[in-house]
Write an enzyme that holds these catalytic residues in place. Structure first.
Site, PDB file in Angstrom:
ATOM      1  N   SER A 152       0.850  -1.183   0.000  1.00 54.33           N
ATOM      2  CA  SER A 152       0.000   0.000   0.000  1.00 54.33           C
ATOM      3  C   SER A 152       0.890   1.239   0.000  1.00 54.33           C
ATOM      4  CB  SER A 152      -0.889   0.014   1.255  1.00 54.33           C
ATOM      5  OG  SER A 152      -1.540   1.257   1.410  1.00 54.33           O
TER       6      SER A 152
ATOM      7  N   TYR B 296      -2.021  -0.074  10.714  1.00 54.41           N
ATOM      8  CA  TYR B 296      -2.083  -0.586   9.345  1.00 54.41           C
ATOM      9  C   TYR B 296      -0.840  -0.162   8.558  1.00 54.41           C
ATOM     10  CZ  TYR B 296      -3.785  -1.147   4.532  1.00 54.41           C
ATOM     11  OH  TYR B 296      -3.930  -1.491   3.205  1.00 54.41           O
TER      12      TYR B 296
END
Length: 255
Positions: free
Chosen positions: A145, A158
């Site tokens: 990501s 995250y």
């Protein structure tokens, strides 16, 4: 197992209900070959398999839980190889977008997020790299990501997990040089999927299908890291050097 022209014929998706993972599998094997979807939700796996089933393409499902002990990951890779032979492409598409507001003071929630986004996927990277090295060819595609490059305080856990996975996958890729196997790390921004449904849409938002097409092109170029969409590479290079307070006030980019 690759065909006589060296074309990939088998794709295993770890996280087999992932919109991005299944889109990549469909892009890489548009009409023929074997797709193996590995995940823990039986009903959702069946739905994903039904969507991917077309004439000439074989689709199978396997049980896989990224939070299970490492031996379970080794076993699912062995089962996949027993079903389809050599694994030409393995797509690691495991993850859960958990914000800090949901974790709060809940330490078990923190542990679960780290297991799902970091520890389990890192074990899968390790086990898959070993198998691909042993068979002498194959590609591991790791869905990272842009949060791995620069994360927000609202997605701290995250982002840290993705950063660790991203770094580990790239370093493992270096150890595979000369083996015939390789690793491609994919850094999407905001992708319109079930995981991001209901979230405010960030600039440069894209679709799973567009990410899959970019991955396919990157594989042909033998890239090691790819941003999706491409514009995110210079954007994230700029954001990387911004002061943290300013970063927290810029539009969201995390997947």
């Amino acid at each position: 197992m690759r065909d006589g022209l060296g074309r990939d014929q088998t794709v295993l998706v770890l996280g087999g209900t992932s919109d991005i993972g299944t889109a990549i599998a469909h892009e890489l094997l548009p009409s023929a070959g074997t797709i193996l979807l590995a995940g823990r939700e039986t009903a959702a796996l069946k739905l994903a398999a039904d969507r991917l089933t077309v004439p000439g393409r074989r689709v199978e499902t396997l049980h896989y839980d990224a939070t299970a002990p490492a031996a379970a990951t080794v076993d699912v890779l062995a089962c996949a190889a027993a079903l389809a032979g050599d694994l030409d492409v393995v797509v690691l598409a495991v993850g859960a977008l958990t914000g800090e507001e949901l974790i709060g003071a809940d330490s078990p929630a923190l542990e679960s997020s780290l297991q799902t986004n970091m520890l389990g996927p890192m074990v899968a990277v390790h086990a898959t790299a070993h198998r691909l090295r042993e068979q002498g060819h194959g590609t591991l595609i790791v869905l990272s990501s842009v949060a791995a490059v620069r994360t927000r305080e609202t997605l701290l856990t995250y982002g840290v997990a993705k950063a660790a996975l991203d770094l580990y996958a790239r370093r493992i890729g270096r150890t595979l040089r000369g083996s015939g196997a390789r690793v491609l790390v994919v850094r999407p921004g905001h992708v319109r999927t079930r995981m991001t449904a209901g979230l405010p849409e960030a600039p440069f938002a894209t679709t799973a299908r567009e990410v899959a097409a970019r991955v396919s092109r990157s594989l042909r170029r033998r890239a090691a890291v790819v941003y999706a969409p491409a514009i995110l590479r210079p954007v994230m290079a700029t954001l990387r050097v911004l002061p943290q307070d300013l970063m927290n006030n810029t539009p969201r980019k995390e997947r």
